[in-house]
Write a protein that holds these residues in place. Sequence first.
Motif, PDB file in Angstrom:
ATOM      1  N   GLU B   1      16.808 -24.612  13.027  1.00 43.90           N
ATOM      2  CA  GLU B   1      17.120 -25.178  11.706  1.00 43.90           C
ATOM      3  C   GLU B   1      16.112 -26.282  11.366  1.00 43.90           C
ATOM      4  O   GLU B   1      15.915 -27.215  12.132  1.00 43.90           O
ATOM      5  CB  GLU B   1      18.532 -25.771  11.723  1.00 43.90           C
ATOM      6  CG  GLU B   1      18.958 -26.417  10.421  1.00 43.90           C
ATOM      7  CD  GLU B   1      20.205 -27.283  10.582  1.00 43.90           C
ATOM      8  OE1 GLU B   1      20.670 -27.478  11.728  1.00 43.90           O
ATOM      9  OE2 GLU B   1      20.704 -27.768   9.554  1.00 43.90           O
ATOM     10  N   VAL B   2      15.512 -26.160  10.194  1.00 42.57           N
ATOM     11  CA  VAL B   2      14.556 -27.171   9.749  1.00 42.57           C
ATOM     12  C   VAL B   2      15.310 -28.446   9.376  1.00 42.57           C
ATOM     13  O   VAL B   2      16.291 -28.403   8.635  1.00 42.57           O
ATOM     14  CB  VAL B   2      13.771 -26.673   8.519  1.00 42.57           C
ATOM     15  CG1 VAL B   2      12.890 -27.786   7.951  1.00 42.57           C
ATOM     16  CG2 VAL B   2      12.928 -25.452   8.881  1.00 42.57           C
ATOM     17  N   GLN B   3      14.854 -29.568   9.923  1.00 42.42           N
ATOM     18  CA  GLN B   3      15.457 -30.857   9.585  1.00 42.42           C
ATOM     19  C   GLN B   3      14.369 -31.907   9.446  1.00 42.42           C
ATOM     20  O   GLN B   3      13.391 -31.919  10.201  1.00 42.42           O
ATOM     21  CB  GLN B   3      16.433 -31.310  10.673  1.00 42.42           C
ATOM     22  CG  GLN B   3      17.775 -30.613  10.636  1.00 42.42           C
ATOM     23  CD  GLN B   3      18.813 -31.349  11.486  1.00 42.42           C
ATOM     24  OE1 GLN B   3      18.566 -31.668  12.640  1.00 42.42           O
ATOM     25  NE2 GLN B   3      19.959 -31.628  10.899  1.00 42.42           N
ATOM     26  N   LEU B   4      14.572 -32.787   8.474  1.00 40.01           N
ATOM     27  CA  LEU B   4      13.743 -33.984   8.317  1.00 40.01           C
ATOM     28  C   LEU B   4      14.694 -35.162   8.323  1.00 40.01           C
ATOM     29  O   LEU B   4      15.565 -35.255   7.457  1.00 40.01           O
ATOM     30  CB  LEU B   4      12.952 -33.934   7.009  1.00 40.01           C
ATOM     31  CG  LEU B   4      11.939 -32.799   6.855  1.00 40.01           C
ATOM     32  CD1 LEU B   4      11.378 -32.762   5.443  1.00 40.01           C
ATOM     33  CD2 LEU B   4      10.814 -32.934   7.868  1.00 40.01           C
ATOM     34  N   VAL B   5      14.527 -36.047   9.308  1.00 32.28           N
ATOM     35  CA  VAL B   5      15.425 -37.189   9.446  1.00 32.28           C
ATOM     36  C   VAL B   5      14.627 -38.465   9.244  1.00 32.28           C
ATOM     37  O   VAL B   5      13.669 -38.735   9.967  1.00 32.28           O
ATOM     38  CB  VAL B   5      16.108 -37.192  10.825  1.00 32.28           C
ATOM     39  CG1 VAL B   5      17.015 -38.415  10.958  1.00 32.28           C
ATOM     40  CG2 VAL B   5      16.930 -35.911  11.012  1.00 32.28           C
ATOM     41  N   GLN B   6      15.040 -39.234   8.251  1.00 34.08           N
ATOM     42  CA  GLN B   6      14.307 -40.444   7.898  1.00 34.08           C
ATOM     43  C   GLN B   6      14.922 -41.679   8.531  1.00 34.08           C
ATOM     44  O   GLN B   6      16.112 -41.691   8.897  1.00 34.08           O
ATOM     45  CB  GLN B   6      14.279 -40.600   6.370  1.00 34.08           C
ATOM     46  CG  GLN B   6      13.561 -39.470   5.664  1.00 34.08           C
ATOM     47  CD  GLN B   6      13.491 -39.653   4.165  1.00 34.08           C
ATOM     48  OE1 GLN B   6      13.743 -38.726   3.405  1.00 34.08           O
ATOM     49  NE2 GLN B   6      13.142 -40.847   3.713  1.00 34.08           N
ATOM     50  N   SER B   7      14.131 -42.720   8.626  1.00 28.98           N
ATOM     51  CA  SER B   7      14.603 -43.997   9.145  1.00 28.98           C
ATOM     52  C   SER B   7      15.564 -44.643   8.153  1.00 28.98           C
ATOM     53  O   SER B   7      15.683 -44.214   6.998  1.00 28.98           O
ATOM     54  CB  SER B   7      13.415 -44.914   9.435  1.00 28.98           C
ATOM     55  OG  SER B   7      12.526 -44.963   8.330  1.00 28.98           O
ATOM     56  N   GLY B   8      16.264 -45.659   8.640  1.00 25.72           N
ATOM     57  CA  GLY B   8      17.351 -46.241   7.871  1.00 25.72           C
ATOM     58  C   GLY B   8      16.919 -47.210   6.786  1.00 25.72           C
ATOM     59  O   GLY B   8      15.758 -47.597   6.676  1.00 25.72           O
ATOM     60  N   ALA B   9      17.900 -47.598   5.978  1.00 28.23           N
ATOM     61  CA  ALA B   9      17.675 -48.508   4.861  1.00 28.23           C
ATOM     62  C   ALA B   9      17.134 -49.847   5.347  1.00 28.23           C
ATOM     63  O   ALA B   9      17.449 -50.293   6.454  1.00 28.23           O
ATOM     64  CB  ALA B   9      18.969 -48.714   4.092  1.00 28.23           C
ATOM     65  N   GLU B  10      16.332 -50.459   4.505  1.00 28.91           N
ATOM     66  CA  GLU B  10      15.746 -51.757   4.833  1.00 28.91           C
ATOM     67  C   GLU B  10      15.792 -52.675   3.625  1.00 28.91           C
ATOM     68  O   GLU B  10      15.728 -52.225   2.476  1.00 28.91           O
ATOM     69  CB  GLU B  10      14.294 -51.604   5.291  1.00 28.91           C
ATOM     70  CG  GLU B  10      14.125 -50.762   6.547  1.00 28.91           C
ATOM     71  CD  GLU B  10      12.784 -50.993   7.202  1.00 28.91           C
ATOM     72  OE1 GLU B  10      12.074 -50.005   7.495  1.00 28.91           O
ATOM     73  OE2 GLU B  10      12.432 -52.179   7.436  1.00 28.91           O
ATOM     74  N   VAL B  11      15.885 -53.965   3.920  1.00 27.71           N
ATOM     75  CA  VAL B  11      15.769 -55.002   2.907  1.00 27.71           C
ATOM     76  C   VAL B  11      14.527 -55.819   3.246  1.00 27.71           C
ATOM     77  O   VAL B  11      14.382 -56.292   4.377  1.00 27.71           O
ATOM     78  CB  VAL B  11      17.014 -55.905   2.857  1.00 27.71           C
ATOM     79  CG1 VAL B  11      16.834 -56.997   1.810  1.00 27.71           C
ATOM     80  CG2 VAL B  11      18.261 -55.076   2.568  1.00 27.71           C
ATOM     81  N   LYS B  12      13.657 -55.966   2.262  1.00 27.37           N
ATOM     82  CA  LYS B  12      12.398 -56.675   2.472  1.00 27.37           C
ATOM     83  C   LYS B  12      12.209 -57.755   1.415  1.00 27.37           C
ATOM     84  O   LYS B  12      12.815 -57.705   0.334  1.00 27.37           O
ATOM     85  CB  LYS B  12      11.219 -55.689   2.386  1.00 27.37           C
ATOM     86  CG  LYS B  12      11.152 -54.680   3.521  1.00 27.37           C
ATOM     87  CD  LYS B  12      10.772 -55.362   4.816  1.00 27.37           C
ATOM     88  CE  LYS B  12      10.456 -54.395   5.914  1.00 27.37           C
ATOM     89  NZ  LYS B  12      10.052 -55.104   7.162  1.00 27.37           N
ATOM     90  N   LYS B  13      11.334 -58.715   1.735  1.00 31.94           N
ATOM     91  CA  LYS B  13      10.994 -59.748   0.770  1.00 31.94           C
ATOM     92  C   LYS B  13       9.692 -59.374   0.049  1.00 31.94           C
ATOM     93  O   LYS B  13       8.836 -58.670   0.614  1.00 31.94           O
ATOM     94  CB  LYS B  13      10.834 -61.091   1.468  1.00 31.94           C
ATOM     95  CG  LYS B  13      12.114 -61.623   2.078  1.00 31.94           C
ATOM     96  CD  LYS B  13      11.934 -63.042   2.569  1.00 31.94           C
ATOM     97  CE  LYS B  13      13.157 -63.616   3.228  1.00 31.94           C
ATOM     98  NZ  LYS B  13      14.441 -63.204   2.711  1.00 31.94           N
TER      99      LYS B  13
END
Lengths: 106, 117
Positions: B1-13
Amino acid sequence: DIQMTQSPSSLSASVGDRVTIPCRASQNIGTYLNWYQHKPGKAPRLLIYAASVFHSGVPSRFSGGGSGTDFTLTIRSLRPEDFATYYCQQTFTTPPTFGQGTRVEV
Amino acid sequence: EVQLVQSGAEVKKPGESLRISCKASGYSFTNYWINWVRQVPGKGLEWMGKIDPSDSNANYSPSFQGHVTLSTDTSVNTAYLQLSSLKASDTAMYYCARQYHGECDYWGQGTLITVSS
């Protein structure tokens, strides 16, 4: 860049309706046209590519047509899970460009 | 099964940089370009660029050229999007997607980036 125009930006429909969503390109793109469905909080989903070819697993109530500059996505009998925003995208030239989207709502 | 898993949410300045990852599985990573698409809250989809993992050849949208850097690491089947000098206007959901022919057939779940002081 090629401009993709989707109008209207939203349309109201009911379960069971036949819905047609238009998309117009600013120049001839042949059949280099894709359709995506996007629901809030979800990844976009490819429905149709090359203007009229079904992506794997897409229900047969969806169909795509057109060539050149004018294209349509048709949903034959709207189901509750079809309420979403639909985007067309041209891949004739780089950068590939999306239409502004048409939201199908109740 | 093709999957693309991205990194999590971020808060930046504002002014900071960030890197988002997109890990691919279920297919030969070097055989397909990876595209990156942005969605600003309340707006539509915008194509940012794409990269060929086989040779790291990248194409960028003029709208993002100079602000975005795409890269891949084939040893871990992962693509990266780096954004520099972040502004509040970079607050958006960012998606990676596999390109089959011209179309994006499989997408990551998205990474929400919030830029706020």
